[in-house]
Write an enzyme that holds these catalytic residues in place. Structure first.
Site, PDB file in Angstrom:
ATOM      1  CG  ASP A 195      18.222  27.538  33.664  1.00 15.59           C
ATOM      2  OD1 ASP A 195      19.548  26.858  34.408  1.00 15.59           O
ATOM      3  OD2 ASP A 195      17.076  27.295  34.348  1.00 15.59           O
ATOM      4  CB  ALA A 242      14.371  26.284  31.579  1.00 16.83           C
ATOM      5  CG  ASN A 250      22.771  24.797  33.883  1.00 15.45           C
ATOM      6  OD1 ASN A 250      20.938  24.489  34.207  1.00 15.45           O
ATOM      7  ND2 ASN A 250      23.253  23.914  34.916  1.00 15.45           N
ATOM      8  CE  LYS A 251      20.423  26.064  40.540  1.00 23.68           C
ATOM      9  NZ  LYS A 251      19.786  27.619  40.483  1.00 23.68           N
ATOM     10  NE  ARG A 276      14.170  31.041  39.243  1.00 22.52           N
ATOM     11  CZ  ARG A 276      14.184  29.345  39.215  1.00 22.52           C
ATOM     12  NH1 ARG A 276      13.968  28.749  39.348  1.00 22.52           N
ATOM     13  NH2 ARG A 276      15.467  30.084  39.616  1.00 22.52           N
TER      14      ARG A 276
HETATM   15  O1  MRU Z   1      16.717  27.605  40.088  1.00 25.36           O
HETATM   16  P1  MRU Z   1      16.355  26.031  39.192  1.00 25.36           P
HETATM   17  O2  MRU Z   1      16.041  24.870  40.111  1.00 25.36           O
HETATM   18  O3  MRU Z   1      14.998  26.156  38.133  1.00 25.36           O
HETATM   19  O4  MRU Z   1      17.469  25.774  37.721  1.00 25.36           O
HETATM   20  C1  MRU Z   1      17.819  24.679  37.148  1.00 25.36           C
HETATM   21  C2  MRU Z   1      18.912  24.479  35.985  1.00 25.36           C
HETATM   22  O5  MRU Z   1      19.750  25.239  36.660  1.00 25.36           O
HETATM   23  C3  MRU Z   1      18.259  22.931  35.665  1.00 25.36           C
HETATM   24  O6  MRU Z   1      19.736  22.438  35.199  1.00 25.36           O
HETATM   25  C4  MRU Z   1      17.553  23.546  33.770  1.00 25.36           C
HETATM   26  O7  MRU Z   1      16.372  24.467  34.484  1.00 25.36           O
HETATM   27  C5  MRU Z   1      17.994  22.901  33.046  1.00 25.36           C
HETATM   28  S1  MRU Z   1      16.233  21.763  33.386  1.00 25.36           S
HETATM   29  C6  MRU Z   1      16.008  20.691  32.647  1.00 25.36           C
END
Ligand code: MRU
Length: 329
Positions: free
Chosen positions: A221, A46, A231-232, A78
């Protein structure tokens, strides 16, 4: 470690799709390929997406292009990480006040980048206080230096705790389908000589059942006003498992990831990605080409499963709604 550099009038991104096998820096002088780089996850995480988008606005200004158009193209890359929209808005405000002067926009993008690193370091210090001595820590996806301006959010907490000698072991979920845990978190931990054990996502509950995890810490995110957060994909499973086993579960994020305009997690837009990300692994087909696939990139963890929210202003405990509001004065 870093993944974003601005040199002269060029943006350089470390191609995260090729890590850990190859370290390749790609140059960008046009904002459109930066939008593609965000979409294809050359740059991801993010805060990092926000920083890259801010520099992309500078590329548009340097080329004398319409900033509103650039903002729209970048915003469409995104949908979930709010830092993208936060950074674009900040650049738009600067463009308004400086009449689109490229030098002023560059200064603003550099400030967004540097502030992000500072916020991560502050989060690291506050967050390390909740880490017990000799801690075994579980993390999911990559919320590290690669996912931010540098240092990391969840991984920043782990880095700071490690610097204080408190970390016994970090367990990194591999994080299917795109393996950010295996490819990126393990890469960062190994590079920094932090004790690391890689596990497949379905192994975390068994470690918790054996009493081998003292706390879980993840990134974010987008967090809604009540503390629910996206989050992921798989973060929710970690939180449910942690709750069941009585393992403290923390989320680390800068205030730029909080979206008070959304009351709760139901309103957070969740990106769905290409079905082939699940049918394949590293380009190798692992499922019938015809099988249907469900591939959300993120899930929402309800605030009721969260022990504490680690921010650059301190660690917040329930009631989250009230205490998040206080962060913004
Ligand atoms: O799909 P991504 O790799 O962009 O997802 C990232 C995540 O879910 C992270 O945990 C989140 O962005 C926090 S990064 C400090």
């Amino acid at each position: 470690m870093d993944a974003i550099r601005w040199e002269g009038k060029t943006l350089y991104l470390l191609d995260q799709t090729r890590l850990p096998v190859e370290e390749v820096w790609l140059p960008y002088t046009d904002y459109r390929p930066v939008a593609d780089a965000i979409r294809t996850m050359v740059v991801r995480g993010a805060p990092a997406i926000g920083v890259a988008a801010a520099y992309a606005c500078c590329l548009a200004a340097l080329a004398g292009e319409d900033l509103e158009e650039a903002k729209a193209v970048l915003a469409a890359s995104r949908p979930t990480a709010v830092n993208l929209f936060w950074a674009l808005e900040r650049m738009a405000q600067t463009a308004k006040s400086c009449g689109g002067d490229p030098e002023a926009l560059i200064a603003e993008a550099v400030a967004i980048h540097q502030e992000d690193v500072e916020m991560c370091k502050a989060m690291g210090l506050y967050g390390s206080a909740v880490v017990p001595e000799g801690a075994n820590i579980l993390t999911h996806c990559n919320a590290g230096a690669l996912a931010t301006g540098g240092y990391g959010t969840a991984l920043g907490v782990i880095r700071a705790a490690h610097e204080q000698g408190k970390v016994n072991m970090v367990y990194a979920d591999e994080t299917r389908p795109l393996l950010q845990g295996a490819r990126l978190t393990a890469y960062e931990l190994v590079a920094d000589h932090i004790p690391a054990t890689l596990i497949a996502d379905n192994m975390a509950a068994s470690l918790m059942a054996k009493g081998k995890i003292d706390l879980a810490v993840v990134g974010c995110d987008r967090m809604a006003a009540n503390g629910d957060f996206a989050n992921k994909i798989g973060t929710y499973s970690v939180a449910v498992n942690a709750h069941f086993h009585g393992v403290p579960f923390y989320v680390a994020l800068p205030c730029s990831t909080i979206d008070l305009s959304i009351p709760d997690g139901v309103g957070i837009p969740i990106e769905e990605r290409d079905k082939n990300e699940v049918r394949t692994l590293y380009g190798v087909q692992t499922a019938p080409a015809e099988v249907d696939v469900y591939n959300p990139a993120f899930d929402v963890t309800p605030h009721s499963l969260v022990t504490g929210i680690i921010t650059e202003k301190g660690v917040i405990y329930p009631p989250f709604q009230e205490n998040l509001q206080k962060l913004f004065g």
